[in-house]
Design a protein around this motif. Structure first.
Motif, PDB file in Angstrom:
ATOM      1  N   ALA A   1       0.837  -1.212   0.000  1.00  0.00           N
ATOM      2  CA  ALA A   1       0.000   0.000   0.000  1.00  0.00           C
ATOM      3  C   ALA A   1       0.867   1.255   0.000  1.00  0.00           C
ATOM      4  CB  ALA A   1      -0.924  -0.012   1.208  1.00  0.00           C
ATOM      5  N   ILE A   2       1.966   1.233   0.751  1.00  0.00           N
ATOM      6  CA  ILE A   2       2.871   2.378   0.801  1.00  0.00           C
ATOM      7  C   ILE A   2       3.554   2.561  -0.554  1.00  0.00           C
ATOM      8  CG2 ILE A   2       5.017   3.219   1.834  1.00  0.00           C
ATOM      9  CD1 ILE A   2       4.074   2.021   4.479  1.00  0.00           C
ATOM     10  N   GLU A   3       3.893   1.469  -1.211  1.00  0.00           N
ATOM     11  CA  GLU A   3       4.486   1.542  -2.544  1.00  0.00           C
ATOM     12  C   GLU A   3       3.515   2.179  -3.539  1.00  0.00           C
ATOM     13  OE1 GLU A   3       5.829  -1.539  -6.106  1.00  0.00           O
ATOM     14  OE2 GLU A   3       6.019  -2.189  -4.022  1.00  0.00           O
ATOM     15  N   VAL A   4       2.239   1.776  -3.465  1.00  0.00           N
ATOM     16  CA  VAL A   4       1.224   2.359  -4.342  1.00  0.00           C
ATOM     17  C   VAL A   4       1.076   3.851  -4.048  1.00  0.00           C
ATOM     18  CG1 VAL A   4      -1.235   2.341  -4.933  1.00  0.00           C
ATOM     19  CG2 VAL A   4      -0.014   0.183  -4.636  1.00  0.00           C
TER      20      VAL A   4
ATOM     21  N   SER B   1      -4.458   0.084 -19.474  1.00  0.00           N
ATOM     22  CA  SER B   1      -5.838   0.268 -19.009  1.00  0.00           C
ATOM     23  C   SER B   1      -6.027  -0.391 -17.645  1.00  0.00           C
ATOM     24  CB  SER B   1      -6.827  -0.329 -20.012  1.00  0.00           C
ATOM     25  OG  SER B   1      -6.561  -1.710 -20.201  1.00  0.00           O
ATOM     26  N   ILE B   2      -7.067   0.050 -16.958  1.00  0.00           N
ATOM     27  CA  ILE B   2      -7.353  -0.486 -15.626  1.00  0.00           C
ATOM     28  C   ILE B   2      -8.075  -1.827 -15.759  1.00  0.00           C
ATOM     29  CG2 ILE B   2      -8.649  -0.084 -13.499  1.00  0.00           C
ATOM     30  CD1 ILE B   2      -8.256   2.886 -13.910  1.00  0.00           C
ATOM     31  N   GLU B   3      -7.531  -2.842 -15.113  1.00  0.00           N
ATOM     32  CA  GLU B   3      -8.117  -4.180 -15.157  1.00  0.00           C
ATOM     33  C   GLU B   3      -8.874  -4.458 -13.857  1.00  0.00           C
ATOM     34  OE1 GLU B   3      -4.942  -6.870 -15.989  1.00  0.00           O
ATOM     35  OE2 GLU B   3      -4.534  -6.029 -17.978  1.00  0.00           O
ATOM     36  N   PRO B   4      -9.773  -5.457 -13.858  1.00  0.00           N
ATOM     37  CA  PRO B   4     -10.528  -5.768 -12.642  1.00  0.00           C
ATOM     38  C   PRO B   4      -9.643  -6.053 -11.426  1.00  0.00           C
ATOM     39  CG  PRO B   4     -11.528  -6.857 -14.522  1.00  0.00           C
ATOM     40  CD  PRO B   4     -10.271  -6.225 -15.022  1.00  0.00           C
ATOM     41  N   SER B   5      -8.480  -6.679 -11.646  1.00  0.00           N
ATOM     42  CA  SER B   5      -7.579  -6.975 -10.509  1.00  0.00           C
ATOM     43  C   SER B   5      -7.057  -5.676  -9.881  1.00  0.00           C
ATOM     44  CB  SER B   5      -6.410  -7.840 -10.975  1.00  0.00           C
ATOM     45  OG  SER B   5      -5.660  -7.177 -11.988  1.00  0.00           O
ATOM     46  N   HIS B   6      -6.833  -4.660 -10.693  1.00  0.00           N
ATOM     47  CA  HIS B   6      -6.369  -3.380 -10.163  1.00  0.00           C
ATOM     48  C   HIS B   6      -7.474  -2.721  -9.332  1.00  0.00           C
ATOM     49  CE1 HIS B   6      -3.902  -3.439 -14.128  1.00  0.00           C
ATOM     50  NE2 HIS B   6      -3.268  -4.091 -13.172  1.00  0.00           N
ATOM     51  N   LEU B   7      -8.711  -2.811  -9.814  1.00  0.00           N
ATOM     52  CA  LEU B   7      -9.834  -2.255  -9.055  1.00  0.00           C
ATOM     53  C   LEU B   7     -10.044  -3.006  -7.742  1.00  0.00           C
ATOM     54  CD1 LEU B   7     -12.424  -1.549 -11.888  1.00  0.00           C
ATOM     55  CD2 LEU B   7     -11.515   0.136 -10.289  1.00  0.00           C
ATOM     56  N   ALA B   8      -9.877  -4.314  -7.793  1.00  0.00           N
ATOM     57  CA  ALA B   8     -10.065  -5.119  -6.581  1.00  0.00           C
ATOM     58  C   ALA B   8      -9.071  -4.712  -5.497  1.00  0.00           C
ATOM     59  CB  ALA B   8      -9.913  -6.598  -6.923  1.00  0.00           C
ATOM     60  N   GLU B   9      -7.820  -4.486  -5.892  1.00  0.00           N
ATOM     61  CA  GLU B   9      -6.815  -4.060  -4.912  1.00  0.00           C
ATOM     62  C   GLU B   9      -7.129  -2.668  -4.393  1.00  0.00           C
ATOM     63  OE1 GLU B   9      -1.976  -3.389  -4.452  1.00  0.00           O
ATOM     64  OE2 GLU B   9      -2.767  -4.374  -6.251  1.00  0.00           O
ATOM     65  N   ALA B  10      -7.557  -1.763  -5.284  1.00  0.00           N
ATOM     66  CA  ALA B  10      -7.880  -0.396  -4.863  1.00  0.00           C
ATOM     67  C   ALA B  10      -9.068  -0.382  -3.904  1.00  0.00           C
ATOM     68  CB  ALA B  10      -8.170   0.466  -6.086  1.00  0.00           C
ATOM     69  N   ILE B  11     -10.057  -1.227  -4.154  1.00  0.00           N
ATOM     70  CA  ILE B  11     -11.221  -1.326  -3.259  1.00  0.00           C
ATOM     71  C   ILE B  11     -10.788  -1.773  -1.869  1.00  0.00           C
ATOM     72  CG2 ILE B  11     -13.344  -2.630  -2.827  1.00  0.00           C
ATOM     73  CD1 ILE B  11     -13.688  -2.654  -5.935  1.00  0.00           C
ATOM     74  N   ASN B  12      -9.788  -2.632  -1.830  1.00  0.00           N
ATOM     75  CA  ASN B  12      -9.301  -3.156  -0.549  1.00  0.00           C
ATOM     76  C   ASN B  12      -8.626  -2.074   0.292  1.00  0.00           C
ATOM     77  OD1 ASN B  12      -8.969  -5.485   1.161  1.00  0.00           O
ATOM     78  ND2 ASN B  12      -6.772  -5.399   0.691  1.00  0.00           N
ATOM     79  N   TYR B  13      -8.293  -0.931  -0.328  1.00  0.00           N
ATOM     80  CA  TYR B  13      -7.645   0.153   0.390  1.00  0.00           C
ATOM     81  C   TYR B  13      -8.637   1.212   0.874  1.00  0.00           C
ATOM     82  CZ  TYR B  13      -3.286  -1.669  -1.631  1.00  0.00           C
ATOM     83  OH  TYR B  13      -2.225  -2.471  -1.987  1.00  0.00           O
TER      84      TYR B  13
ATOM     85  N   VAL C   1       8.684   2.361  -8.224  1.00  0.00           N
ATOM     86  CA  VAL C   1       8.012   3.652  -8.061  1.00  0.00           C
ATOM     87  C   VAL C   1       8.442   4.613  -9.163  1.00  0.00           C
ATOM     88  CG1 VAL C   1       7.837   5.689  -6.576  1.00  0.00           C
ATOM     89  CG2 VAL C   1       7.671   3.404  -5.570  1.00  0.00           C
ATOM     90  N   LEU C   2       9.729   4.649  -9.455  1.00  0.00           N
ATOM     91  CA  LEU C   2      10.244   5.557 -10.489  1.00  0.00           C
ATOM     92  C   LEU C   2       9.698   5.211 -11.867  1.00  0.00           C
ATOM     93  CD1 LEU C   2      13.984   5.952  -9.377  1.00  0.00           C
ATOM     94  CD2 LEU C   2      12.152   7.642  -9.211  1.00  0.00           C
ATOM     95  N   GLU C   3       9.586   3.918 -12.160  1.00  0.00           N
ATOM     96  CA  GLU C   3       9.037   3.499 -13.454  1.00  0.00           C
ATOM     97  C   GLU C   3       7.586   3.945 -13.601  1.00  0.00           C
ATOM     98  OE1 GLU C   3       9.674  -0.688 -13.548  1.00  0.00           O
ATOM     99  OE2 GLU C   3      11.820  -0.522 -13.982  1.00  0.00           O
ATOM    100  N   ALA C   4       6.816   3.813 -12.512  1.00  0.00           N
ATOM    101  CA  ALA C   4       5.416   4.253 -12.551  1.00  0.00           C
ATOM    102  C   ALA C   4       5.328   5.773 -12.694  1.00  0.00           C
ATOM    103  CB  ALA C   4       4.687   3.797 -11.286  1.00  0.00           C
ATOM    104  N   ARG C   5       6.215   6.518 -12.017  1.00  0.00           N
ATOM    105  CA  ARG C   5       6.194   7.979 -12.113  1.00  0.00           C
ATOM    106  C   ARG C   5       6.562   8.448 -13.526  1.00  0.00           C
ATOM    107  NH1 ARG C   5       5.885  11.646  -7.661  1.00  0.00           N
ATOM    108  NH2 ARG C   5       4.823  10.521  -5.990  1.00  0.00           N
TER     109      ARG C   5
ATOM    110  N   ASP D   1      -0.338   1.401 -13.477  1.00  0.00           N
ATOM    111  CA  ASP D   1       0.966   1.937 -13.884  1.00  0.00           C
ATOM    112  C   ASP D   1       2.103   1.099 -13.318  1.00  0.00           C
ATOM    113  OD1 ASP D   1      -0.251   3.953 -15.306  1.00  0.00           O
ATOM    114  OD2 ASP D   1      -0.081   5.434 -13.695  1.00  0.00           O
ATOM    115  N   LEU D   2       1.963   0.649 -12.072  1.00  0.00           N
ATOM    116  CA  LEU D   2       2.989  -0.212 -11.490  1.00  0.00           C
ATOM    117  C   LEU D   2       3.095  -1.535 -12.249  1.00  0.00           C
ATOM    118  CD1 LEU D   2       2.348   0.385  -7.668  1.00  0.00           C
ATOM    119  CD2 LEU D   2       4.496   0.841  -8.876  1.00  0.00           C
ATOM    120  N   ASP D   3       1.966  -2.008 -12.768  1.00  0.00           N
ATOM    121  CA  ASP D   3       1.960  -3.239 -13.580  1.00  0.00           C
ATOM    122  C   ASP D   3       2.270  -2.964 -15.051  1.00  0.00           C
ATOM    123  OD1 ASP D   3       1.381  -4.754 -11.411  1.00  0.00           O
ATOM    124  OD2 ASP D   3      -0.743  -5.059 -11.871  1.00  0.00           O
ATOM    125  N   LYS D   4       2.480  -1.671 -15.382  1.00  0.00           N
ATOM    126  CA  LYS D   4       2.786  -1.253 -16.758  1.00  0.00           C
ATOM    127  C   LYS D   4       1.667  -1.641 -17.731  1.00  0.00           C
ATOM    128  CE  LYS D   4       7.743  -1.629 -15.903  1.00  0.00           C
ATOM    129  NZ  LYS D   4       9.031  -2.276 -16.277  1.00  0.00           N
TER     130      LYS D   4
END
Length: 512
Positions: free
Chosen positions: A206-209, A490-502, A416-420, A484-487
């Motif tokens: 979560a801190i990395e995100v 587009s936003i996939e369902p797995s990305h939304l699932a993790e974001a919902i968990n936060y 983090v730098l790659e995502a930025r 972005d971290l996964d490069k």
């Protein structure tokens, strides 16, 4: 004889030129005009004593000093040195030929020693901007001012050094700082590293995100679960400061007088952790003579609020506007100043008054009403500005005793730098947008729209978990960062699932 010397005053984080006009004539009086405060008025006695101890005496004449512009209040004791040089030159104690080439600042002790000043860096920038050849100031501030190129910076320790220079008896040695070399040499030095953190993989994720997208973060967990420890390590995975960001941050610390002795540029992102008993003025800035507060001292860095509900309600509410506008405006009767305040807010809190709600082994002794009342100390509008809400549980004994090193900050920072970099390319045409956390509704519609499958997942989660409506945009922003971290484009369902968990604190049933 009329003489002019030059100093400067700092308003906000920028300097304004002050012209000191000194006229000596027949008489025995001393007049100081131009809206000086008490500290400036007292300079006369300090100057007389410093000159007397140093072997110089002013002849008995009438001296009139005007500090222009006359409608701008002059504050502090940093005008002692330019006033002294003007008085000496007006009575022909020193030559006046060189005075208009230099901006001079410094406080005098009674023995002539020159004391450090605040705001040397913005004053040096103003001196270069106005075309002065050099800047004479206390030697403790010389390295701070010497980061400004195309300006000769002379650090002096005693009034006699300055007098002898203007008399042509000695030369002053300019201070030279290799700004880029020193900046990049110190940029990767951190006292804390994530390799020292045992367990807590989900929280570290979560801190990395949060670091990758510039998201605000709150950690909720019992005492001893590692909230403060991980927050202190966040700067080690953030992108390094650029020279421009470093200069902005250093100006703020210079104005506040918080730069270390003989320091030049701040090379690592600041980490501010005010105590929960801090006042509104200390947090936001201000006072009778406005100074930057903790939110400005955290500019381009991290503001960490430990035990968030223990802060005064007024202190927390003053954060709302800077979190949106990334600046703070301080208005007073005499002036209005603006300080930059672009920071990542990281907060931590216990889940209840006793601290053990949802603890795996220790029972909570608080009633549901007490838990909810404790959480309600943090207002909804403030939580609305925190993208990631993560719950922490204490690590087990097996994890604590595990001697294998965890992933280091350097490895996390690479991701983090790659995502930025992806975000920099995405927002290169957008003004004042640098990361996903700063996206507005227009950019969300363009860059963070999920697929039909993702929308269905988001709808189900909001209905099932009773997520509030304000969570919708936050989830999309965080999901964009995870993609972005996964490069992924587009936003996939797995990305939304993790974001919902936060979004722990948005669940209506969390504290029941």
């Amino acid at each position: 004889m009329l003489i002019k010397t030059f100093g400067a005053t700092v308003q906000g984080v920028d300097a304004t030129l002050i012209t000191i006009e000194v006229n000596s004539s027949r008489g025995c009086m001393f007049y100081l005009v131009g809206l000086p405060d008490s500290a400036v008025k007292e300079s006369h006695q300090r100057i007389l004593s410093a000159l007397d101890v140093s072997g110089f005496k002013l002849p008995t004449t009438q001296i009139v000093v005007n500090m222009a512009p006359a409608d701008l209040r002059k504050e502090g004791s940093a005008y002692d040195l330019p006033l002294a040089m003007g008085m000496l030159a007006s009575t022909k104690g020193i030559g006046a030929e060189l005075l208009d080439k230099y901006l001079i600042m410094g406080e005098l002790s009674l023995d002539g020693t020159i004391q450090p000043i605040k705001g040397a860096l913005p004053i040096a920038i103003k001196a270069r901007e106005l075309g002065f050849e050099g800047f004479i100031l206390p030697e403790q501030n010389a390295r701070e001012a010497a980061v400004v190129n195309n300006l000769k910076v002379y650090g002096v320790s005693h009034i006699t050094d300055v007098i002898h220079y203007f008399q042509g008896q000695t030369e002053l040695e300019p201070t030279v700082v290799n700004t880029r070399e020193e900046f990049y040499k110190q940029q990767s030095f951190f006292d804390f590293d994530f390799s020292e953190v045992k367990g807590q993989d989900s929280v570290k994720r979560a801190i990395e995100v949060a670091a990758a997208g510039g998201h605000n973060l709150i950690m909720v967990g019992p005492p001893g679960s590692g909230k403060s420890m991980m927050a202190k390590r966040l700067p080690s995975i953030l992108p390094p400061l650029s020279l421009g960001e470093s200069l902005e941050t250093t100006k703020i610390y210079s104005v506040a007088g918080k730069l270390d002795k003989n320091a030049s540029l701040i090379s690592t992102r600041p980490f501010r952790a005010p105590h929960h008993s801090t006042s509104t003025v200390a947090m936001a800035g201000g006072g009778s003579f406005p100074q930057p507060g903790d939110i400005s001292l955290a500019h381009h860095g991290v503001l960490f609020l430990d035990e968030l509900p223990e802060f005064s309600r007024n202190v927390l509410e003053v954060l709302r506007q800077p979190l949106e506008d990334r600046k703070i405006t301080i208005s007073r009767v005499r002036c209005t100043v603006e300080y930059p305040a672009s920071f990542m807010l990281v907060a931590s809190m216990n889940p209840c008054p006793c601290g053990y709600y949802n603890h795996p082994t220790k029972p909570c002794v608080c009633s549901p009403g007490q838990v909810q009342k404790y959480l309600n100390k943090v207002s909804g509008p403030l939580l609305d500005r925190i993208d990631i809400q993560i719950e922490i549980i204490p690590v087990s004994f097996e994890q604590i005793a595990d001697n294998r090193p965890a992933e280091s900050s350097v490895e996390i920072q690479k991701r983090v730098l790659e995502a930025r970099k992806i975000q920099e390319a995405r927002y290169q045409d957008e003004e004042s947008i640098f990361c996903n956390a700063q996206m507005n509704s227009r950019l969300l519609a363009r860059y963070a729209q999920p697929s039909d499958e993702g929308l269905a997942l988001l709808k189900t989660a909001m209905n099932k978990l009773n997520l509030s409506a304000r969570a919708y945009d936050r989830i999309l922003k965080v999901a964009r960062t995870i993609a972005d971290l996964d490069k992924k484009p587009s936003i996939e369902p797995s990305h939304l699932a993790e974001a919902i968990n936060y979004r722990n604190l948005d669940r209506e049933s969390w504290a029941k």
